[in-house]
Motif scaffolding. Structure first.
Motif, short mmCIF file in Angstrom:
data_model
loop_
_atom_site.label_atom_id
_atom_site.label_comp_id
_atom_site.label_asym_id
_atom_site.label_seq_id
_atom_site.Cartn_x
_atom_site.Cartn_y
_atom_site.Cartn_z
N CYS A 129 120.46 80.50 104.19
CA CYS A 129 120.57 79.18 104.82
C CYS A 129 121.97 78.60 104.70
CB CYS A 129 119.57 78.22 104.20
SG CYS A 129 118.00 78.98 103.77
N GLU A 130 122.74 79.03 103.71
CA GLU A 130 124.10 78.48 103.56
C GLU A 130 125.03 78.97 104.67
OE1 GLU A 130 123.02 81.12 101.94
OE2 GLU A 130 124.54 82.13 100.73
N TYR A 131 124.57 79.96 105.44
CA TYR A 131 125.37 80.48 106.55
C TYR A 131 124.80 80.07 107.91
CZ TYR A 131 127.33 83.79 103.11
OH TYR A 131 127.94 84.37 102.03
N ALA A 132 123.86 79.12 107.92
CA ALA A 132 123.15 78.76 109.15
C ALA A 132 124.10 78.37 110.27
CB ALA A 132 122.20 77.60 108.85
N PRO A 133 123.74 78.75 111.52
CA PRO A 133 122.59 79.56 111.89
C PRO A 133 122.87 81.06 111.73
CG PRO A 133 123.71 78.77 113.87
CD PRO A 133 124.47 78.22 112.69
N VAL A 134 121.81 81.80 111.36
CA VAL A 134 121.97 83.22 111.09
C VAL A 134 120.95 84.06 111.83
CG1 VAL A 134 122.89 82.90 108.77
CG2 VAL A 134 120.45 83.14 109.07
N CYS A 135 121.26 85.34 111.99
CA CYS A 135 120.25 86.28 112.48
C CYS A 135 120.45 87.61 111.76
CB CYS A 135 120.36 86.48 113.99
SG CYS A 135 121.77 87.44 114.52
N ARG A 136 119.43 88.44 111.84
CA ARG A 136 119.53 89.80 111.32
C ARG A 136 119.60 90.72 112.52
NH1 ARG A 136 114.97 93.49 109.79
NH2 ARG A 136 115.72 95.02 108.28
N LEU A 137 120.56 91.63 112.49
CA LEU A 137 120.78 92.54 113.61
C LEU A 137 121.25 93.88 113.06
CD1 LEU A 137 121.24 92.92 116.74
CD2 LEU A 137 123.56 92.09 116.38
N GLY A 178 115.21 77.18 102.91
CA GLY A 178 116.21 76.44 102.13
C GLY A 178 116.70 77.19 100.92
N SER A 179 116.05 78.28 100.54
CA SER A 179 116.39 78.96 99.31
C SER A 179 117.08 80.30 99.58
CB SER A 179 115.11 79.20 98.49
OG SER A 179 115.43 79.85 97.30
N PHE A 233 116.35 64.40 102.10
CA PHE A 233 116.60 65.75 101.58
C PHE A 233 115.34 66.30 100.93
CE2 PHE A 233 117.15 64.87 96.97
CZ PHE A 233 117.31 63.48 97.00
N TRP A 234 115.23 67.63 101.01
CA TRP A 234 114.16 68.36 100.34
C TRP A 234 114.75 68.82 99.01
CZ3 TRP A 234 114.30 67.65 105.45
CH2 TRP A 234 113.10 67.60 106.17
N PRO A 235 114.26 68.34 97.86
CA PRO A 235 114.95 68.64 96.59
C PRO A 235 114.72 70.05 96.06
CG PRO A 235 113.06 67.22 96.22
CD PRO A 235 113.17 67.38 97.71
N GLY A 236 113.70 70.78 96.55
CA GLY A 236 113.45 72.10 95.98
C GLY A 236 112.75 73.02 96.96
N GLY A 237 113.38 73.31 98.07
CA GLY A 237 112.75 74.14 99.10
C GLY A 237 111.90 73.28 100.02
N SER A 238 111.48 73.88 101.13
CA SER A 238 110.72 73.10 102.11
C SER A 238 109.38 72.65 101.55
CB SER A 238 110.49 73.93 103.38
OG SER A 238 109.66 75.04 103.09
N GLY A 255 116.09 75.20 96.50
CA GLY A 255 116.70 75.10 97.83
C GLY A 255 116.78 73.65 98.27
N ILE A 256 117.98 73.13 98.38
CA ILE A 256 118.14 71.72 98.77
C ILE A 256 118.53 71.66 100.24
CG2 ILE A 256 119.41 69.58 98.33
CD1 ILE A 256 119.91 70.67 95.47
N ILE A 257 117.63 71.09 101.06
CA ILE A 257 117.91 70.98 102.49
C ILE A 257 118.28 69.53 102.78
CG2 ILE A 257 117.06 71.40 104.83
CD1 ILE A 257 114.83 73.13 103.53
N VAL A 258 119.43 69.34 103.37
CA VAL A 258 119.94 67.99 103.61
C VAL A 258 119.93 67.73 105.11
CG1 VAL A 258 121.93 66.46 103.34
CG2 VAL A 258 121.43 68.19 101.59
#
Ligand SMILES: Cc1cc2nc3c(=O)[nH]c(=O)nc-3n(C[C@H](O)[C@H](O)[C@H](O)COP(=O)(O)O)c2cc1C
Ligand code: SF4
Ligand code: FES
Lengths: 208, 435
Positions: free
Chosen positions: A128-136, B95-96, B288-293, B323-326
């Protein structure tokens, strides 16, 4: 005549010994079958069942549960595009649209005319830190933009040499009829039989 | 892969991250890696290992916060025959991404931790169940395990001892529910991944019917550090009840998304604003989601909430998978909740009726709302479905999580729901592009 090559069936027969109980071999075996054929046909699943001495219905039940097993023909290069929340917030919908346009298909699971591409929308890929992502092609493509999608597609349309040596594209790949992809697969609904498949020979393509 | 986004040289888990070729055995060992496993198999007893981890106060990082040493001690010591450590590397919680981050940086850290845990429960084999999409981490683990065998750190005589230890790999094939530990065990046994009812617990009847402890990647990756520095040293970090450090993944509407090692007890404001760079200029954090969805949402006004696990519990939410989703004020809460419900409905294994039916019902209700067909009825429906999903009516936590998304977004953002259902507008102009 069998669908799976005899050396593959021999390999599958060796698998159960690697696990504390033989049944654990079912997914690794389906993996090998899918790698050889591109997707899992009913005949392939029943040959896997035979090699592992399991009931064919059982093997099919396992295969239909997991999204990485393909029961329909797929493109040689498959985009697994994450559309879950973190990717959605950073434009995943736009990326899906771009992939559809670039490979020339209308819906998930549809194979492009040249047999090279198909796409699926998937849940969180854990990047998720690289969003948006895909696998290819067994790697993650990150920080996707429309331009990056075009590049990924165009590179794979070039003569094959520089990517990976694989059998030539089989343009006779049977394609699902438009609309046959059906509603999104929900595990709760997977008790039902998968849609009927065409009897034509599947493409001989490997996954990797 | 692109450049790694996250902490390097942090206090515990990420201590060695950033060193060139850390994924190789030579570099890992040159920094002190495998010294813990060596000490454990050549000098210690299983009980001593469990004691050390108990002193550390380490709790599971897979989402349930269960004390790790306690889990290990539940595995019956005198049970004849095999016992297993099963490593949960299925990481699929939206999120994780922290387990992937750990594996891509330092696969040997997990292998060493898993081997120590296996010794601690009196077993000889650890099985790593890794999600099928993680191709690169899988290849790195496979190569690292081979290196450890070649060196003689795994195998029949690790470090010259007579205590056989092995670590094996098993690939998943795409199903969020495989992260739930009993569903994971079913999958490992070659079945459809549907959670088991408990008891019996995995400690008694786990993988292949034998005593098993299931642990998250990050939990086990912490163990070598604890064995090198001692449990009490680890326990100096964190808060009174929640010890140590953990890795959080920050994603969504922040300027520097990434994986950050934090000391438990820092605030979400510190993580989101200091570490992850805060909101984009001109925008405000809405939720924010503090610990994943699966963790109940908190509004942007509660950024000063502490990451202390008990503190989060008091607020009715959790640190979960870290996983923190903002999400900022340019996005619609109703649409975000609708997307997550689609996820839970898709991933429901179908075993319990409230989960299977309720989640799909919620999806259809959200679709009507986002198509501007909502009314008072839809608001009432969502409330009823949310209630039906929660409070132990389902066999596993997936059903609850789906209910929590609806309940917590409705509680904090009632106004946005009413805007959609009663006035048919959306203040941020969201449209459902992929209904
Ligand atoms: C629906 C669901 C999904 C889960 N997914 C994961 C996961 O992906 N990874 C994980 O480590 N734990 C996951 N868990 C928690 C596991 O069931 C289990 O508690 C954990 O692996 C135990 O390890 P720990 O004690 O080290 O935290 C999930 C739980 C539920 C209910
Ligand atoms: S709560 Fe949902 S996912 Fe969990 S066991 Fe029941 S149906 Fe399956
Ligand atoms: S939400 Fe897309 S990778 Fe996690």
């Amino acid at each position: 005549m069998s669908t799976l090559s005899s050396h593959l069936l021999d390999e599958i027969k060796e698998l159960p010994a690697k696990y504390p109980q033989p049944r654990s071999a079912v997914m690794p075996a389906l993996d090998l079958a899918q790698e050889e054929l591109g997707h899992l046909t009913p005949e392939a699943m029943s040959e896997v069942a035979g090699a592992l001495q399991l009931d064919p219905g059982y093997v099919e039940g396992v295969a239909t549960f997991y999204t990485l097993f393909h029961l329909q023909p797929v493109g040689r290069h498959r985009f697994y595009i994450c559309t879950n929340l973190s990717c959605m917030l950073r434009g995943a919908e736009d990326i899906v649209d771009r992939v559809k346009g670039a490979i020339g298909v209308r819906e998930p699971g549809e194979v492009s005319k040249d047999g090279l591409f198909s796409y699926e929308e998937v849940e969180c890929l854990g990047a998720c830190e690289y969003a948006p992502v895909c696998r290819l092609d067994h790697r993650y493509e990150v920080d996707l933009t429309r331009a990056k999608i075009d590049l990924l597609v165009n590179n794979r349309r070039l003569p094959r040499k520089h990517i990976k040596s694989r059998p030539a594209a089989d343009v006779t790949t049977p394609r699902p009829l438009p609309g046959s992809a059906g509603p999104p697969r929900t595990r709760g609904g997977r008790q039902s039989k998968p849609a009927p498949r065409r009897p034509a020979r599947p493409p001989k393509e490997s996954d990797g | 892969m692109a450049e790694k986004r996250g902490t390097v040289g942090g206090p515990v888990l990420t201590e060695w991250f950033g060193k060139a070729k850390l994924h190789t055995l030579d570099v890992y060992e040159s920094l002190g890696g495998y010294s813990a496993l060596r000490k454990v198999v050549t000098e210690m007893t299983a009980a001593q290992v469990i004691d050390e981890v108990k002193m550390s106060g380490l709790r599971g990082r897979g989402g349930a916060d269960f004390p790790t040493a306690t889990k290990w001690s539940f595995v019956p010591k005198d049970h004849p025959g095999p016992k297993y450590i099963v490593v949960n590397a299925d990481e699929s919680e939206p999120g994780s991404a922290k387990d992937r981050y750990l594996l891509e940086n330092s696969p040997h850290m997990l292998i060493e931790g898993a081997a120590i845990a296996t010794f601690a429960i009196g077993g000889h084999q650890a099985w790593i169940y890794i999600r099928g999409e993680y191709d690169l981490p899988y290849e790195m683990l496979r190569d690292a395990i081979a290196e450890a065998h070649t060196k003689g750190y795994l195998g029949d005589h690790p470090f010259g001892s007579d205590y056989p230890l092995d670590v094996r790999l098993y690939r998943g094939h795409g199903a969020y529910i495989c992260g739930e530990e009993t569903a994971l065990l079913e999958s490992l046994e070659g079945k459809r991944a549907q959670p088991r009812s408990r008891p019996p617990f995995p400690a008694v009847k786990g993988a292949w019917g034998l005593p098993t402890a299931v642990n998250n990647v990050e939990t086990l990756a912490t163990v070598p550090w604890i064995m090198r520095h001692g449990g009490p040293e680890y326990a100096k970090r964190g808060t009174e009840k929640a010890k140590g450090t953990r890795i959080v993944t920050v994603s969504g509407d922040v300027q520097k998304p990434g994986n950050y090692e934090i000391e438990i007890g820092v605030t979400y404001r510190h993580i989101i604003e200091e570490l992850a760079g805060g909101a984009r200029p001109g925008h405000k954090i809405k939720v924010f989601w503090p610990g994943g969805s699966s963790a109940k949402v908190l509004p942007g006004s509660m950024l000063d909430t502490s990451t202390d696990l008990d503190g989060l519990k008091a607020l009715g939410t959790m640190g979960g998978s870290g996983g923190i989703i903002v999400m900022d004020d340019s996005h619609c809460v109703v649409k975000a909740a609708a997307r997550l419900l689609r996820f839970y409905a898709h991933e429901s294994c179908g075993k319990c009726t409230p989960c299977r039916v309720g989640s799909n019902w919620a999806v259809r209700t959200y679709e009507r709302i986002l198509a501007n067909e909502g009314s008072e009825t839809e608001l009432g429906l969502l409330e009823r479905v949310a209630d039906g999903l929660q409070n132990g009516r389902c066999l596993c936590g997936l059903g609850d999580a789906a209910g929590w998304v609806i309940e917590s977004t409705m509680r904090h953002f009632r106004g946005e729901y009413e805007e959609h259902c009663l006035r048919h507008t959306c203040s941020v102009g969201a449209v459902l592009a992929h209904a």
